[in-house]
Structure formats: structure tokens, C-alpha cells
Design a protein around this motif. Structure first.
Motif, PDB file in Angstrom:
ATOM      1  N   VAL A  64     -20.378  21.744  -6.265  1.00  0.00           N
ATOM      2  CA  VAL A  64     -20.594  21.127  -7.432  1.00  0.00           C
ATOM      3  C   VAL A  64     -21.915  20.606  -7.917  1.00  0.00           C
ATOM      4  O   VAL A  64     -22.554  20.724  -9.009  1.00  0.00           O
TER       5      VAL A  64
ATOM      6  N   GLY B 107      -1.379  20.167  -4.862  1.00  0.00           N
ATOM      7  CA  GLY B 107      -2.273  19.234  -4.692  1.00  0.00           C
ATOM      8  C   GLY B 107      -3.676  19.734  -4.207  1.00  0.00           C
ATOM      9  O   GLY B 107      -4.510  19.026  -4.388  1.00  0.00           O
ATOM     10  N   GLN B 108      -3.516  20.856  -3.753  1.00  0.00           N
ATOM     11  CA  GLN B 108      -5.143  21.488  -3.523  1.00  0.00           C
ATOM     12  C   GLN B 108      -5.813  21.590  -4.947  1.00  0.00           C
ATOM     13  O   GLN B 108      -6.826  21.335  -4.831  1.00  0.00           O
TER      14      GLN B 108
ATOM     15  N   ASN C 175      -4.429  15.831   0.690  1.00  0.00           N
ATOM     16  CA  ASN C 175      -4.628  17.192  -0.235  1.00  0.00           C
ATOM     17  C   ASN C 175      -6.234  17.612   0.582  1.00  0.00           C
ATOM     18  O   ASN C 175      -6.828  18.200  -0.331  1.00  0.00           O
TER      19      ASN C 175
ATOM     20  N   GLU D  49      -5.550  20.051  -7.368  1.00  0.00           N
ATOM     21  CA  GLU D  49      -5.705  18.830  -8.187  1.00  0.00           C
ATOM     22  C   GLU D  49      -6.797  18.209  -7.267  1.00  0.00           C
ATOM     23  O   GLU D  49      -7.688  17.592  -7.937  1.00  0.00           O
ATOM     24  N   ALA D  50      -7.016  18.292  -5.925  1.00  0.00           N
ATOM     25  CA  ALA D  50      -7.803  17.932  -5.306  1.00  0.00           C
ATOM     26  C   ALA D  50      -9.378  18.241  -5.651  1.00  0.00           C
ATOM     27  O   ALA D  50     -10.358  17.467  -5.710  1.00  0.00           O
ATOM     28  N   SER D  51      -9.355  19.551  -5.726  1.00  0.00           N
ATOM     29  CA  SER D  51     -10.812  20.161  -5.849  1.00  0.00           C
ATOM     30  C   SER D  51     -10.952  19.922  -7.431  1.00  0.00           C
ATOM     31  O   SER D  51     -12.279  19.935  -7.683  1.00  0.00           O
ATOM     32  N   THR D  52      -9.939  19.764  -8.161  1.00  0.00           N
ATOM     33  CA  THR D  52     -10.350  19.461  -9.645  1.00  0.00           C
ATOM     34  C   THR D  52     -10.970  18.031  -9.777  1.00  0.00           C
ATOM     35  O   THR D  52     -11.882  17.763 -10.641  1.00  0.00           O
TER      36      THR D  52
ATOM     37  N   PHE E 138      -5.424  10.868  -2.627  1.00  0.00           N
ATOM     38  CA  PHE E 138      -4.112  11.167  -3.059  1.00  0.00           C
ATOM     39  C   PHE E 138      -3.122  10.586  -2.108  1.00  0.00           C
ATOM     40  O   PHE E 138      -3.375  10.602  -0.749  1.00  0.00           O
TER      41      PHE E 138
ATOM     42  N   GLN F 212     -14.376  27.975  -9.342  1.00  0.00           N
ATOM     43  CA  GLN F 212     -14.382  27.571  -7.801  1.00  0.00           C
ATOM     44  C   GLN F 212     -13.347  27.091  -7.137  1.00  0.00           C
ATOM     45  O   GLN F 212     -13.045  27.164  -5.976  1.00  0.00           O
TER      46      GLN F 212
ATOM     47  N   PRO G 247      -8.680  31.451  -0.446  1.00  0.00           N
ATOM     48  CA  PRO G 247      -8.339  31.802   1.100  1.00  0.00           C
ATOM     49  C   PRO G 247      -7.361  31.070   1.687  1.00  0.00           C
ATOM     50  O   PRO G 247      -6.742  31.844   2.562  1.00  0.00           O
ATOM     51  N   GLN G 248      -6.637  30.295   1.140  1.00  0.00           N
ATOM     52  CA  GLN G 248      -5.299  29.571   1.791  1.00  0.00           C
ATOM     53  C   GLN G 248      -3.914  30.653   1.255  1.00  0.00           C
ATOM     54  O   GLN G 248      -3.110  30.601   1.999  1.00  0.00           O
TER      55      GLN G 248
ATOM     56  N   ASP H  90       0.021  24.697  -2.128  1.00  0.00           N
ATOM     57  CA  ASP H  90       0.259  23.424  -2.569  1.00  0.00           C
ATOM     58  C   ASP H  90      -0.402  23.013  -3.986  1.00  0.00           C
ATOM     59  O   ASP H  90      -1.800  23.153  -3.872  1.00  0.00           O
TER      60      ASP H  90
ATOM     61  N   LEU I  54     -12.481  16.669  -7.602  1.00  0.00           N
ATOM     62  CA  LEU I  54     -13.850  16.557  -7.182  1.00  0.00           C
ATOM     63  C   LEU I  54     -14.772  17.126  -7.943  1.00  0.00           C
ATOM     64  O   LEU I  54     -16.124  17.116  -7.836  1.00  0.00           O
TER      65      LEU I  54
ATOM     66  N   HIS J 198      -8.119  24.742   5.373  1.00  0.00           N
ATOM     67  CA  HIS J 198      -8.845  25.737   5.829  1.00  0.00           C
ATOM     68  C   HIS J 198     -10.150  25.451   6.262  1.00  0.00           C
ATOM     69  O   HIS J 198     -10.887  26.153   6.583  1.00  0.00           O
TER      70      HIS J 198
ATOM     71  N   PHE K 294      -8.365  20.160   2.223  1.00  0.00           N
ATOM     72  CA  PHE K 294      -8.449  21.516   2.258  1.00  0.00           C
ATOM     73  C   PHE K 294      -8.094  22.072   3.701  1.00  0.00           C
ATOM     74  O   PHE K 294      -8.875  21.809   4.871  1.00  0.00           O
TER      75      PHE K 294
ATOM     76  N   ARG L 218     -12.699  29.364  -3.583  1.00  0.00           N
ATOM     77  CA  ARG L 218     -13.108  28.472  -2.509  1.00  0.00           C
ATOM     78  C   ARG L 218     -11.855  27.777  -1.948  1.00  0.00           C
ATOM     79  O   ARG L 218     -11.692  27.554  -0.763  1.00  0.00           O
ATOM     80  N   VAL L 219     -10.790  27.510  -2.632  1.00  0.00           N
ATOM     81  CA  VAL L 219      -9.928  26.767  -2.344  1.00  0.00           C
ATOM     82  C   VAL L 219      -8.393  27.437  -2.142  1.00  0.00           C
ATOM     83  O   VAL L 219      -7.603  27.500  -1.047  1.00  0.00           O
TER      84      VAL L 219
ATOM     85  N   MET M  95     -14.776  20.498  -9.244  1.00  0.00           N
ATOM     86  CA  MET M  95     -15.111  21.613  -9.041  1.00  0.00           C
ATOM     87  C   MET M  95     -14.496  22.429 -10.137  1.00  0.00           C
ATOM     88  O   MET M  95     -13.512  22.045 -10.867  1.00  0.00           O
TER      89      MET M  95
ATOM     90  N   ARG N 153     -14.616  12.266   1.612  1.00  0.00           N
ATOM     91  CA  ARG N 153     -14.657  13.432   0.902  1.00  0.00           C
ATOM     92  C   ARG N 153     -14.858  12.932  -0.799  1.00  0.00           C
ATOM     93  O   ARG N 153     -15.802  13.444  -1.585  1.00  0.00           O
TER      94      ARG N 153
END
Lengths: 266, 351
Positions: A131, B199-200, A113, B202-205, A109, B213, B221-222, B197, B207, A117, A115, B217-218, B209, A175
């Protein structure tokens, strides 16, 4: 039955990695993509250029089903994206199936983006563990290798906030690569970077292209496009204005709109 | 000397200028100015102190306050037991409310319209009616539903028990407080989830997830950074709201207990003071706790290590962290991070 399968697997290499046929996308009454037909071959690098709002990013997001098409067909590696076709009828995919398709498509992106944390290493390890359910030790080894590949072996335990933009973007590439995708999508990967940090990210991408990865890159870096891309597509107003060999399009654009755009950015 | 051009490439030939362009080799003179006086502040403070002193002295000798009785009942066994019950009510109902609140918030933001509607309806009912009324209704639940049956409708129930026997007033008080509070917690958690945000997600989607999840996971916690401070507020608020469970009627917590004692002694004022002192004591403890919690969670997500690791190399070989909105710091609704994120360490890297 087995006779039928033989030619199919033999011709698998001929199936384009991405095949877009008259793809359209509307947000309400606003048609962002208008009948986009494109083909990206295996191992090919395609650069999408054009003014902002031209639909480049939307098209990219359609490829991994972050946006749902309004019309047309889009397939990756011969597989229809977001829909299942049985007896000539289209069925919307369940989220599980869609995320299975996304695993094989890496995305980078504009704003990284990452993570925030998680450390760089944890960022790279998250998806393969959650996954794919791979064993942790194996994933960690692979993740460290990937971070080394993007030149960030020593930064593995840093949080994103302590990495420069260029470093963050390289972690983001690692990643995406951790899922071993067959296709990589880059959505303006260097647009949010300080000019002096652009080079390091482009270098990683060049290396990736050399390794034979199929890539679609939305970018404003014409130098990169010229050097790395196998094909260049100029989009404006949701349509493909001009497409072809990057050298050709960049040095000798045929269309007036392309000429006007390139005269401003080159 | 005067040609101090701010040119980085020339650093090889001439030593880089230490400061901004200006007269060299003169140390800046510290400003010695007479501070601005605020005479009216002092006057105002003196007047206020005088008024308070008068009230205090007056209160100390006013018989209605009956200070000896306050001292007598402050550590009365019934009162201290009631204080424990108040704490129990607060803790149990808050724990249930937080769990339920997270669930409701996640349901409300889920793509599933059924979950969304359920959560919306829950909020509409429990936020839209006074907690006192809710507690009263819970107290009457055994009149409305004399027995609770578990089983398939129109068939003999598998399990059946009498409501009045199964649910005592303490349980009903906790249920009433928790279900009401859950609606408010849901809104707090929702604000926290929305502060992360986009974007978080979107990024995990991207990937691969799943939604669950992504949430666990994302996003969650934030969002803690934004959720924790107002939750501390809610705990303090809940401690005080427990005084309303008399509506159930449950009468063993601090306020109702002290009212009951004063009903015997015909001396309500000292017992109200006793109850207030206990409430103040607990809220003070909670406020201290909240202060530390906020300090802990208000830190920037990545900043927790900046002082442990050497800050000089933290930015890497390339000096400069590009501040990207939303990339490092989630856009928070809550208080700003205590340790400011590096805005432009490229220029101010050497502190």
C-alpha cells in the motif's frame, strides 16, 4: 491566504480525532444506528459497551468506511469519511481515496483475520509494502520491532495456524500498527479468545493506550474499560444510552437500561 | 488413589494423574473377539469374478474384437501422432480456459456491474449451449465472418485478413474448446474465491489495500486449495471432450483419426479399442497427477510446517490454539485438509 492557514493549523490539535454527528445507518428497513453523536479527542481511549446487536460494531465499521453511512456526518481528524464536500455538495469517494483514508485508521477484528497463507512477519509487512510502497528492508526492520513490541519477536516466522488466539490477535495489532495509524479501532478484540489468553491482548492494548494512541474499543471487558478508558459509551438498540467517565457510568449508571445491562455483566 | 481430582493447580503437590479416573495400576486388556464374518461378500465376489472371467475369455476369442489388429494399430504412427495432437488440444485449451476462467470469476465477483453483467452473459451463452454445437459454429466462422478487420468502424481497417486463411481448424478447435471450458472454470474459481472467509477481504480493505491487491495477494492464493482439485477433474474431462472437435471439423486427434483409419480397413472395433486404450492411459496419468496435486493443496494452509518445526513448541508458551472458525482455515467447499488442524491441543498437546 497564508493568514487564513495559520489559525487553522494552530487549532489542529483541537480538532477531535473522531467526530460523529447524528450518524445513522440502515440495512434495508432495519435501522441499526440512530443518530449517534460522539466525539473522541486526540489520545483518548473510548470504550463502547452494550448488548450484542446494539450497533457498536457497525458504528466502528462506519468510522473506516467498511460500512457507508445512511445519514449524518462522520469525520476523522477533521476529514470527512467516505465523502468529499465541495461547495456544500457531497461526492462519493472513489475507492482509491477511501483506501487512502483507511491507511491511517488501524482496525483489529474479533476473529483476528490474519492472512493464513503468510507468516506473522509477512502479515505485518504486507500492507506497508503493497500500500505504501516502502522499501522491503525498512519495512522488515519495522515489522520485527513491532512484533517485539507485542512480545512475539520469536514467533515472526510462524504461520497463524501455529499461534494461539492471543498471539494471533497480538500479530493483528502489530499488523495494524505497521501502517502507523493515527486512530486504532478494536472490534471486540478479546471476545474470541480463551479466558486465559485475554490478559496478554489487553496488556498490549494498555501499552498502546499509554503511548498516546487514540483508540475506540468495542469490548465486554469492563475491567479494561474502567482502567484504561477515558470515556465510556453504553449503546443499546442503535442509540447512545449513556456516556461519560467510565468510573461514573460503571459504578453509578443513571439510566435503567444501563443498570440492567451492567448488573448482568459485572 | 481414588481422589484423582482433575485439578491443574494441585499439580505442584501431587503428581498429575496419567489417565482418566479408574482402577489404577492395571493395564488395559486388549480385546480378543472373533471378527464379524461376511460370508455373502465372498460369495458375491466369487460370482462376479466368474462372470468377468467368462466375459474376458469370451472376448479374447471373439473374432469381432480382432486383437491382432488392436496390437497392430496401438502403436501405429498415425495413432501415436494423433495421441500427441489430443494432448496438445487438451493442454492449450485448458491453459486458455483457466486464464479466462479466473478473469471471468473475478469479473463476476467484482463490484463493477458492467464486468458482472459481461461475465454473467458469457456464462449464460457458453454454458447454455452444447459444446458440440459451439464447435460446429466455430467451424463455420469463416462463412459468417469472411474477413476479420481491425480498426475504427466505418473507416478503412488498419489490419484485415481472411478468416479461413488466418484460423486453421486446429486453432478453431482450441478456441472452441477453451471458450466453452472457460465458463466452467469460471464457476470453479468463483466457488474457490467465495470459500475464502469474508473477514480476509475486510482485513485487507481495512489496511488500505485496493480491490485488485486484495484479490491477487489475499483471496486468490487462499482459494487455490479449493480450485485445484476440481480443475484436475476438468483436465481429465477436457481430454475426452477433444474427441468432439471432429465437429469443427478437425480430424487429427485420437478418436477421429482412428475412425478415419477404420473407414479404410472396414474394421472399426479394434480401432475404437485402440483409441480407448490411449484415452485410458492418459486419464490414468492425469489421475495420478491429480492425486498428488490434491494431496499437496489439501493440506491446511498453516500445517505445511508443522512437522518440520517441532510440533511441541509450535503452539507456543501458552498451550492451546483457539480454534476460530475462519481464522486459520478458510471455510472450504473442497475436501477436508489431510492433516487435521489442531482442534484442542491444550489437552492433547503431547502426542
Amino acid at each position: 491566504m497564508s493568514d487564513m492557514k495559520m489559525p487553522e493549523t494552530a487549532s489542529r490539535a483541537d480538532v477531535p480525532m473522531v467526530l460523529s454527528e447524528q450518524v445513522s445507518k440502515s440495512f434495508g428497513s432495519n435501522e441499526v444506528l440512530k443518530s449517534i453523536s460522539l466525539e473522541v479527542k486526540r489520545g483518548e481511549v473510548m470504550c463502547l459497551v452494550g448488548p450484542s446487536g446494539s450497533g457498536k460494531s457497525t458504528f466502528l465499521r462506519c468510522i473506516n468506511h467498511l460500512e457507508v453511512l445512511s445519514a449524518g456526518r462522520l469525520s476523522v481528524d477533521g476529514e470527512l469519511i467516505g465523502f468529499r464536500e465541495t461547495h456544500g455538495k457531497l461526492y462519493e469517494m472513489a475507492p482509491k481515496e477511501a483506501s487512502k483514508q483507511r491507511r491511517d485508521i488501524g482496525m483489529v477484528f474479533q476473529r483476528f483475520n490474519l492472512f493464513p497463507h503468510m507468516t506473522a512477519l509477512q502479515n505485518v509487512m504486507e500492507a506497508p509494502i503493497r500500500v505504501k510502497g516502502l522499501p522491503k528492508a525498512q519495512v522488515e526492520q519495522n515489522a520485527r520491532d513491532l512484533l517485539a513490541r507485542v512480545g512475539l519477536a520469536e514467533r515472526a516466522d510462524y504461520y497463524p495456524a501455529h499461534l494461539s488466539g492471543g498471539q494471533q490477535q497480538r500479530v493483528a495489532i502489530a499488523r495494524a500498527l505497521a501502517m502507523e495509524p493515527k486512530l486504532m479501532l478494536f472490534d471486540e478484540p478479546t471476545s474470541a479468545l480463551d479466558p486465559e489468553l485475554v490478559g496478554e491482548v489487553l496488556d498490549v492494548m494498555k501499552g498502546l493506550a499509554k503511548s498516546g494512541m487514540t483508540m475506540i474499543v468495542v469490548t465486554h471487558e469492563m475491567g479494561f474499560a474502567k482502567e484504561v478508558a477515558d470515556s465510556l459509551v453504553f449503546m443499546d438498540g442503535g442509540v447512545v444510552v449513556e456516556a461519560g467517565d467510565p468510573e461514573q457510568v460503571l459504578t453509578n449508571p443513571q439510566h435503567a437500561r444501563t443498570q440492567a445491562f451492567l448488573s448482568k455483566v459485572l | 488413589m481414588s481422589s484423582t481430582t482433575p485439578n491443574g493447580s494441585a499439580a505442584g503437590s501431587t503428581p498429575p494423574p496419567a489417565g482418566p479416573v479408574g482402577p489404577v495400576s492395571t493395564e488395559s486388556v486388549p480385546i480378543k473377539a472373533i471378527r464379524l464374518r461376511h460370508p455373502w461378500r465372498i460369495v458375491f465376489a466369487v460370482v462376479l469374478i466368474a462372470i468377468f472371467a467368462l466375459i474376458a475369455v469370451d472376448a479374447a476369442f471373439r473374432p469381432a474384437y480382432d486383437w491382432p489388429a488392436v496390437g497392430k494399430y496401438l502403436f501405429d504412427r498415425r495413432i501415436s501422432q494423433a495421441a500427441v495432437v489430443t494432448i496438445q488440444l487438451t493442454v492449450f485449451s485448458m491453459v486458455i480456459a483457466i486464464v479466462l476462467g479466473v478473469l471471468l470469476a473475478v469479473m463476476r465477483l467484482s463490484p463493477n456491474p458492467v464486468f458482472k453483467s459481461i461475465a454473467w452473459f458469457y456464462l449464460w451463452v457458453f454454458r447454455g449451449t452444447p459444446v458440440y454445437v459451439q464447435l460446429t459454429i466455430w467451424g463455420l466462422i469463416s462463412l459468417i465472418y469472411t474477413s476479420i478487420d481491425i480498426g475504427i468502424p466505418f473507416m478503412d481497417p488498419w489490419v484485415s485478413f481472411q478468416t479461413q486463411a488466418a484460423l486453421n481448424t486446429f486453432t478453431l478447435a482450441i478456441i472452441g474448446l477453451a471458450l466453452n471450458e472457460a465458463a466452467y472454470m469460471a464457476e470453479i474459481v468463483r466457488a474457490g474465491l467465495l470459500s475464502v472467509d469474508r473477514g480476509q477481504e475486510e482485513a485487507s480493505t481495512a489496511l488500505g489495500m485496493s480491490w485488485v491487491q486484495t484479490m491477487t495477494r489475499v483471496i486468490l492464493p487462499q482459494s487455490m486449495r479449493v480450485i485445484i482439485p476440481p480443475t484436475g477433474n476438468e483436465v481429465i474431462s477436457m481430454l475426452k471432450t477433444t474427441s468432439l472437435v471432429t465437429a469443427v471439423p478437425f480430424s487429427f486427434e485420437l478418436f477421429t483419426r482412428s475412425r478415419d483409419i477404420s473407414a479404410e480397413t472396414f474394421n472399426p472395433i479394434p480401432l475404437l479399442i485402440v483409441a480407448s486404450i490411449w484415452y485410458l492411459f492418459f486419464t490414468s496419468i492425469l489421475m495420478v497427477g491429480q492425486y498428488f496435486l490434491e494431496k499437496r493443496f489439501a493440506r491446511g494452509v498453516g500445517d505445511r510446517q508443522v512437522d518440520k518445526k517441532d510440533p511441541g513448541t509450535a503452539t507456543g508458551v501458552i498451550t492451546g490454539v483457539v480454534p476460530v472458525p475462519g481464522a486459520g482455515q478458510p471455510t472450504a467447499v473442497g475436501p477436508p485438509p489431510a492433516g487435521d488442524p489442531p482442534i484442542n491441543p491444550g489437552s492433547g498437546g503431547a502426542r
